[in-house]
Design an enzyme around this catalytic site. Structure first.
Site, PDB file in Angstrom:
ATOM      1  CG  ASP A   1       0.868 -16.431  12.555  1.00 33.44           C
ATOM      2  OD1 ASP A   1       0.871 -16.038  11.121  1.00 33.44           O
ATOM      3  OD2 ASP A   1       0.671 -17.667  12.456  1.00 33.44           O
TER       4      ASP A   1
ATOM      5  CE  LYS B   1      -6.260  -1.030   5.289  1.00 31.90           C
ATOM      6  NZ  LYS B   1      -5.831  -0.192   4.966  1.00 31.90           N
TER       7      LYS B   1
ATOM      8  CG  HIS C   1      -3.457   7.397   0.645  1.00 30.29           C
ATOM      9  ND1 HIS C   1      -2.522   6.309   0.553  1.00 30.29           N
ATOM     10  CD2 HIS C   1      -4.662   6.627  -0.126  1.00 30.29           C
ATOM     11  CE1 HIS C   1      -3.166   4.985  -0.025  1.00 30.29           C
ATOM     12  NE2 HIS C   1      -4.294   5.683  -0.859  1.00 30.29           N
TER      13      HIS C   1
ATOM     14  CD  GLU D   1      -2.979   1.203   1.978  1.00 28.91           C
ATOM     15  OE1 GLU D   1      -3.223   0.420   3.330  1.00 28.91           O
ATOM     16  OE2 GLU D   1      -3.757   1.691   2.394  1.00 28.91           O
TER      17      GLU D   1
END
Ligand SMILES: CC(C)(COP(=O)([O-])OP(=O)([O-])OC[C@H]1O[C@@H](n2cnc3c(N)ncnc32)[C@H](O)[C@@H]1OP(=O)([O-])[O-])[C@@H](O)C(=O)NCCC(=O)NCCSC(=O)C[C@@](C)(O)CC(=O)[O-]
Ligand SMILES: NC(=O)C1=CN([C@@H]2O[C@H](COP(=O)(O)OP(=O)(O)OC[C@H]3O[C@@H](n4cnc5c(N)ncnc54)[C@H](OP(=O)(O)O)[C@@H]3O)[C@@H](O)[C@H]2O)C=CC1
Length: 426
Positions: free
Chosen positions: A277, A261, A376, A83
């Site tokens: 993990d 998130k 962004h 991202e």
């Protein structure tokens, strides 16, 4: 040379020169991070031993976040993510945090838990107490499975027993609480749970069924705290709006999911880069985001401190290791650990938590001020330009126009590219 996480002009260097600059800034022999070069990373035969039916290797961009200071130490942080703007945002927040000394971290002992479910117990209340009476016997039996872990200073610390009332009956569930030192610990605690299950069933008076660790690793918590300077942020009104933004995330599950998130943008990137993990850490994080009243809430808090600055805190389970799993076999993960210079799993967990807080703060600051799109989307614009077929030489011009026109969209990029190519032909 002293380690630093401030590297002037890193973004403007070619990739190979960035690797060199990162090694220099981390005071590392460049050979230690040679595996960052994709031609020297994970090879097919190593991949073939990691999972089943291997047909290839997926490349994920690996960036390095700058500006981090954690517990007084300068730190370059490897982040693997697909991202755009994640690495820039973490670096940006770390730069703001530097004004007041960076991030302070702490953690509990690295205690993981395994569950043994016992079914068909006639007297579950008494079964629970019988298991607690047998605590020492169960601990001895479990520790005998992993003498090396005990030698390293780990091993079972305690036994807890819960009664879980389900749709089909009451289960006696025994928890082995195991200090796993520098491992993520899944294999050690699963082995112990399987080894004690039969005896635990006998003592409780039922049949042992599931024997597996819990990813709700709430005895293995990691914390980070940082002060973000009010003047650097633009003054008291910005501070108040950041506090409002965080308050909405605390109160509203719809906002909390997005807020969290944002935290995981940073956390999962470092977890992946170090070969840990991601699913285990994500499961632990989201289970921790449920408050005592059962409501899903935000993992971090932002408050105004006595001096009018924003103080941010983050606490969550962080089951990561340095000695097992892919961290041990993946050359890029080993290079990532070398770049961080960490020696214990606890240090790694705390740095990851600091990155989660930085990432979260960067997004919330942007949202509470100019909005997410400018920063962004101007970085995402490079993806859009590439998607429509711009060459490396054409990308900067297409990106500049996309951002200037405030239309970071593929159709607009196609139009710009056609115009540019038209001009260069004429
Ligand atoms: C994007 C920035 C950083 C621009 O911010 P800016 O103020 O335009 O950047 P700047 O050019 O003034 O640079 C400030 C620092 O940012 C870093 N930086 C800045 N640009 C670069 C770059 N190209 N390459 C590398 N580093 C960069 C760099 O560290 C630099 O300082 P330096 O070290 O150079 O002295 C800012 O707008 C920002 O922090 N935005 C937040 C972006 C974000 O959160 N992205 C995540 C994806 S969105 C999402 O998934 C989550 C979300 C938003 O939904 C979560 C939520 O809702 O809470
Ligand atoms: N639900 C889940 O999250 C599950 C996750 N997994 C997977 O498990 C893997 C991680 O398991 P993990 O048990 O950490 O890995 P490993 O079993 O590969 O490595 C841990 C082992 O390393 C040895 N060791 C060497 N030095 C140390 C030290 N300083 N501290 C502690 N142990 C040391 C110990 O073995 P010894 O005592 O023999 O020397 C220990 O048991 C991940 O790949 C994860 O994906 C698997 C099942 C379920």
């Amino acid at each position: 040379m002293a380690r630093t996480s401030r590297i002037q002009g890193l973004r403007d260097l070619p990739v190979e020169a960035r690797r060199k600059a990162a090694a220099e800034a981390a005071a590392l022999d460049p050979a230690r991070i040679a595996a960052f070069d994709p031609t020297r990373g994970l090879d097919e035969s190593a991949a073939d031993h990691m999972i089943e039916n291997v047909v290839g290797i997926l490349g994920v961009p690996l960036g390095v976040a700058t500006n981090f200071v954690v517990n007084g130490a300068e730190m370059l942080v490897p982040m693997a993510t697909e991202e755009a703007s994640v690495v820039a945002a973490a670096s940006n927040a770390a730069k703001i945090a530097r004004v007041h000394g960076g991030f302070t971290t702490s953690s509990t002992a690295p205690v993981m838990q395994a569950q043994v479910q016992i079914v068909g117990v006639n007297d579950p209340e008494a079964g629970r107490v019988r298991l607690l009476e047998a605590r020492d016997e169960l601990i001895e039996l479990a520790n005998a499975q992993d003498e090396k872990l005990v030698e390293f200073g780990g091993g079972v610390r305690d036994v807890a027993v819960r009664l879980v009332h389900s749709r089909v009956g009451t289960y006696v569930v025994a928890h082995l609480q195991v200090d796993v030192r520098d491992a993520m610990g899944a294999n050690a605690v699963n082995t112990m749970a399987e080894a004690v299950a039969a005896r635990a069933g006998e003592i409780a008076g039922g049949r042992p069924l599931l024997r597996i660790l819990t990813n709700k690793a709430d005895l293995r918590l990691s914390r980070a705290r940082a002060v973000f300077d009010a003047d650097t942020l633009g003054g008291p009104a910005v501070v108040d709006d950041i506090v409002h933004a965080a308050a909405l995330a605390e109160a509203d599950p719809y906002r909390a999911a997005t807020h969290n998130k944002g935290i995981m943008n940073g956390i999962s990137a470092v977890v992946l880069a170090t070969g840990n993990d991601t699913r285990a850490v994500e499961a632990g994080a989201h289970s921790h985001a449920v408050s005592d009243s059962g409501r899903y809430t935000s993992l971090s808090r932002f408050e105004k401190d006595a001096d009018g600055n924003v103080v941010g805190t983050l606490e969550l389970p962080m089951p990561v290791g340095l000695v097992g799993g892919a961290t041990r076999v993946h050359p890029v993960a080993q290079a990532a650990v070398a770049l961080l210079g960490v020696r214990t799993a606890a240090q790694l967990a705390e740095i990851i938590t600091a990155v989660g807080l930085a990432q979260n703060f960067a997004a919330v600051r942007a949202l509470a001020t100019e909005g997410i799109q400018r920063g962004h989307m101007s970085l995402h614009a490079r993806n859009i330009a590439t998607t429509v077929g711009a060459t490396a030489a054409e990308v900067p011009a297409v990106v500049a126009r996309l951002v200037a026109d405030r239309k970071v969209r593929a159709d607009h990029a196609e139009k710009i590219l056609a115009e540019l190519r038209g001009k260069s032909r004429s």
